[in-house]
Scaffold this active site. Structure first.
Site, PDB file in Angstrom:
ATOM      1  CE  LYS A 115      -1.519  31.825  10.111  1.00  0.00           C
ATOM      2  NZ  LYS A 115      -0.878  30.594  10.654  1.00  0.00           N
ATOM      3  CG  ASN A 147     -19.668  27.489   6.917  1.00  0.00           C
ATOM      4  OD1 ASN A 147     -18.377  27.270   6.325  1.00  0.00           O
ATOM      5  ND2 ASN A 147     -19.404  27.472   8.411  1.00  0.00           N
ATOM      6  N   GLY A 148     -19.474  25.739   4.053  1.00  0.00           N
ATOM      7  CA  GLY A 148     -19.217  24.480   3.609  1.00  0.00           C
ATOM      8  C   GLY A 148     -19.008  24.204   2.387  1.00  0.00           C
ATOM      9  NE  ARG A 192     -17.001  31.533  10.774  1.00  0.00           N
ATOM     10  CZ  ARG A 192     -17.185  30.541  11.534  1.00  0.00           C
ATOM     11  NH1 ARG A 192     -17.234  30.259  12.605  1.00  0.00           N
ATOM     12  NH2 ARG A 192     -17.452  29.344  10.575  1.00  0.00           N
ATOM     13  CD  GLU A 215       6.201  28.760  15.112  1.00  0.00           C
ATOM     14  OE1 GLU A 215       5.972  29.459  14.158  1.00  0.00           O
ATOM     15  OE2 GLU A 215       5.714  27.710  15.188  1.00  0.00           O
ATOM     16  CB  CYS A 222     -18.300  30.869   4.963  1.00  0.00           C
ATOM     17  SG  CYS A 222     -17.336  30.458   3.354  1.00  0.00           S
ATOM     18  CE  LYS A 233       3.957  24.741  14.703  1.00  0.00           C
ATOM     19  NZ  LYS A 233       3.647  25.374  13.730  1.00  0.00           N
ATOM     20  CG  HIS A 258      25.625   9.896  13.448  1.00  0.00           C
ATOM     21  ND1 HIS A 258      26.832   9.420  13.153  1.00  0.00           N
ATOM     22  CD2 HIS A 258      24.522   9.448  13.467  1.00  0.00           C
ATOM     23  CE1 HIS A 258      26.348   8.096  12.987  1.00  0.00           C
ATOM     24  NE2 HIS A 258      25.169   8.170  12.856  1.00  0.00           N
ATOM     25  CD  GLU A 277       5.207  21.942  12.419  1.00  0.00           C
ATOM     26  OE1 GLU A 277       6.137  22.318  11.752  1.00  0.00           O
ATOM     27  OE2 GLU A 277       4.119  22.616  12.786  1.00  0.00           O
ATOM     28  CD1 TRP A 320     -11.568  29.952   3.564  1.00  0.00           C
ATOM     29  CD2 TRP A 320     -10.532  31.689   3.974  1.00  0.00           C
ATOM     30  NE1 TRP A 320     -10.189  29.650   3.534  1.00  0.00           N
ATOM     31  CE2 TRP A 320      -9.577  30.773   3.915  1.00  0.00           C
ATOM     32  CE3 TRP A 320     -10.150  33.179   4.387  1.00  0.00           C
ATOM     33  CZ2 TRP A 320      -8.317  30.993   3.973  1.00  0.00           C
ATOM     34  CZ3 TRP A 320      -8.784  33.354   4.522  1.00  0.00           C
ATOM     35  CH2 TRP A 320      -8.141  32.231   4.207  1.00  0.00           C
TER      36      TRP A 320
HETATM   37  C1  F6R Z   1       5.219  27.946  11.945  1.00  0.00           C
HETATM   38  C2  F6R Z   1       4.780  28.582  10.811  1.00  0.00           C
HETATM   39  C3  F6R Z   1       5.938  29.100   9.756  1.00  0.00           C
HETATM   40  C4  F6R Z   1       5.310  28.969   8.299  1.00  0.00           C
HETATM   41  C5  F6R Z   1       6.376  29.552   7.337  1.00  0.00           C
HETATM   42  C6  F6R Z   1       5.661  29.374   5.765  1.00  0.00           C
HETATM   43  O1  F6R Z   1       4.249  27.645  12.672  1.00  0.00           O
HETATM   44  O2  F6R Z   1       3.867  29.325  10.572  1.00  0.00           O
HETATM   45  O3  F6R Z   1       7.042  28.387   9.974  1.00  0.00           O
HETATM   46  O4  F6R Z   1       5.032  27.678   8.051  1.00  0.00           O
HETATM   47  O5  F6R Z   1       6.719  30.697   7.339  1.00  0.00           O
HETATM   48  O6  F6R Z   1       4.620  29.751   5.716  1.00  0.00           O
HETATM   49  P1  F6R Z   1       3.779  29.524   4.639  1.00  0.00           P
HETATM   50  O7  F6R Z   1       3.139  28.132   4.785  1.00  0.00           O
HETATM   51  O8  F6R Z   1       2.563  30.609   4.551  1.00  0.00           O
HETATM   52  O9  F6R Z   1       4.366  29.497   3.192  1.00  0.00           O
END
Ligand code: F6R
Length: 601
Positions: free
Chosen positions: A596, A103-104, A28, A481, A2, A478, A497, A474, A77
């Site tokens: 996203k 906010n919180g 935000r 990506e 928020c 990252k 292997h 992960e 939010w």
């Molecule tokens: C990587 C990333 C993607 C999401 C994937 C699933 O940084 O953001 O791999 O994790 O597209 O997205 P959600 O979690 O929104 O289902």
């Protein structure tokens, strides 16, 4: 998260300052917005949806008529209750004399609401915030002056809050913070409070950063900051030097870096009100009617799938049968299900098409479903039988960072809940410390220096075992990506292997080694194998197994419960990916070809 803005100054400008402030806080993320302008009376307007909806309501009805020397505004939010007009802030008392933005999370809102309802107070929203104006109104009725009423009311609150309050008939604004950000802006004949500097940066660059439990009064004469005892506090006024385009990022170069640094706050929000330090219990209201599933199946994609692998391990380690599936593979090769099984969709956005379709498949086959998500009112949240919100706040960088760490904490809460009724002293203690452990990693990381030596490398490998395995995956995801460099993560035991064939002096290996015992000892064996092929080795470790002595570089994390150490190691790997991508000049917040929220299968 928020966003709050409050203003005291020129009555003719209040509305436009508030609306500009809201649009400056849009970055935000929000799902509803509202304003309250005070003076002799109090005018409140609030709407679910984008700012346009609020603007239209103001234009159509009362816009011209709204003026007054003091006002508050809010972008919401959702955390308690979906995004609706009623749940949008500001919230008011029954007489409409008191308006509050927040906010919180008010942790004890349930108890306060019961108390107020028993006194006959009628609530109009589902939010935790609404208790605040009713508490203030009660103090006003008891004869207190507005400032004293706000102070006394906030003494009742537990949790995290940044609050701004206006009271009809009072040309002053009151604000207070506890574990939620709040800054004060000092202008010429006007002053501001806000969650973040960009809200008022167009009008002043002079700011005061408030500390916890400080209380602010803004009025025509200026500002006063007092501590919890009411004693005046001397505060430094600082001048913000950021360029305009950096402001939404609070001075960070990228949203991703800002979000990495927000993790101590987002993790606190995730556990807020859910772990009890006194009796060492995990209590998550949302899970109260979950029952005891025979088997738990996780479905997820990408980063969330790595969280799923971690969650399945957590549950298995606690004696519950659990598995993780890629959501997009789930329908193709459905796992056997019975009515006593629980299928958990992990999805930060709550809108990933593959995950939604796996949840629908599971539901269609009679399983109970739970969404572990960040977005209140998202499709996954609406369609599932149960929801556990991770409360990470909006994440703007495409690469998931703070949502992943909150997913891991959410999975610990779920596991504690499903396995022992939520009582586990050590886990609760360590969960309470996880935010400061993450802060220590952020303060002391040398990831930027380490990656500097690898800019010409051919490829990057990430390995880990046990709880460190999902984090190795992960770390590699990252890295690829946002750097566009080849990176591969695998279970350390797989090295011999196949992947070992790729290891050379030009392929740095990041080994995650946390905890002690068999898993760490074996991963150290793998470290020696890659070293023997001249690969530069970076060990990310809590130091328990003394893995650092076999490495060229060490990225340290604090010692904690073995289930939480991988979360800390992951913060180091987030920084590794970020600094390499920055060094290579990549488009960090919007990596090529990625979105996203992936809403197509
Ligand atoms: C990587 C990333 C993607 C999401 C994937 C699933 O940084 O953001 O791999 O994790 O597209 O997205 P959600 O979690 O929104 O289902």
């Amino acid at each position: 998260m928020c966003g709050i803005i409050g203003y005291v100054g020129d009555a003719d400008e209040t509305l436009s300052v508030l609306l500009d402030g809201l649009s400056n806080l849009e970055y935000r993320g929000y799902d509803s917005a509202g304003i309250a302008v005070g003076g002799d009376g109090l005018r409140v307007e609030k709407r679910a949806g984008e700012l346009d909806a609020l603007q239209t309501a103001l234009d159509g009805e009362t816009g011209d008529a709204i003026d007054g020397p003091v006002g508050v505004a809010h972008t919401r939010w959702s955390t308690h209750g979906p995004p609706t007009d009623e749940n949008a802030h500001p919230h008011t008392d029954e007489t409409g004399r008191v308006a509050v933005v927040h906010n919180g999370i008010i942790e004890n809102y349930r108890e306060l609401r019961d108390e107020l309802e028993a006194e006959g107070v009628a609530f109009t929203s589902e939010t935790d915030t609404e208790v605040v104006p009713h508490l203030v109104a009660r103090e006003l009725r008891a004869g207190r002056a507005p400032e004293a009423a706000v102070r006394t009311a906030t003494e009742r609150l537990a949790g995290s809050y940044a609050l701004a309050v206006v009271v009809a008939g009072t040309d002053a604004l009151f604000a207070v913070r506890h574990d939620s950000p709040l800054v004060l802006g000092v202008g010429e004949g006007e002053s501001f409070v806000a969650s973040d500097v960009p809200a008022f940066l167009e009008r002043t660059r002079d700011v005061i950063y408030l500390d916890d439990d400080e209380f602010v009064r803004l009025d025509a004469t200026g500002w006063t900051v007092t501590d919890a005892d009411g004693d005046v506090v001397d505060k430094d006024v600082r001048t913000v030097e950021w360029e305009a385009e950096q402001t939404g990022k609070s001075g960070y170069d990228h949203y991703m870096l800002k979000e990495i640094h927000e993790q101590p706050v987002s993790l606190r929000q995730c556990i807020s009100g859910r772990v009890d330090e006194l009796d060492g219990r995990v209590t998550v209201e949302e899970l109260d009617d979950l029952g005891s599933p025979e088997t738990v199946q996780f479905v997820a994609c990408g980063t969330s799938y790595h969280a799923a692998l971690y969650g399945a391990q957590l549950l298995r380690a606690a004696g519950v049968s659990a598995n993780a599936y890629y959501a997009h593979e789930y329908a193709t090769a459905p796992a056997p299900l019975s009515g006593d099984d629980l299928v958990v969709g992990i999805t930060q956005s709550g809108e990933t098409a593959d995950t939604l379709s796996a949840l629908r498949e599971a539901s269609g086959r009679g399983a109970e479903t739970l969404a572990l998500t960040n977005v209140v009112g998202s499709t996954a949240a609406r369609e599932s039988d149960h929801v556990l919100y991770i409360r990470a706040g909006p994440e703007i960088g495409v690469a998931a960072t703070k949502t992943f760490s909150s997913q891991l904490v959410g999975l610990n809460l779920l596991t504690a809940y499903l396995t022992d009724g939520g009582t586990e002293r050590r886990l609760v203690d360590e969960l309470r410390g996880v935010a400061s452990d993450v802060q220590a990693v952020l303060d002391e990381s040398t990831a930027a220096d380490v990656v500097e030596t690898f800019v010409d490398a051919d490829a990057f490998f990430f390995l880990g075992r046990g709880f460190d395995y999902p984090v190795a995956l992960e770390g590699a995801l990252k890295f690829k990506e946002i750097t566009y460099e080849h990176a591969e993560g695998f279970a350390a035991g797989e090295l011999k292997h196949g992947p070992l064939a790729l290891v050379t002096a030009d392929t740095p290996v990041f080994a995650v080694v946390t905890g002690e015992g068999e898993a760490a000892r074996k991963t150290i064996g793998n470290v020696k194998e890659v070293e023997a092929r001249d690969a530069p080795v970076v060990v990310v470790t809590d130091g328990v197994a003394d893995a650092g002595r076999y490495a060229d570089y060490v990225l340290d994390v604090p010692t904690t419960d073995e289930r939480l150490a991988p979360l800390l190691a992951n913060v180091q790997l987030q920084l590794v990916a970020y600094h390499m991508a920055a060094r290579l000049g990549r488009s960090i917040d919007k990596p090529r070809n990625l979105a996203k929220s992936v809403t197509v299968e």
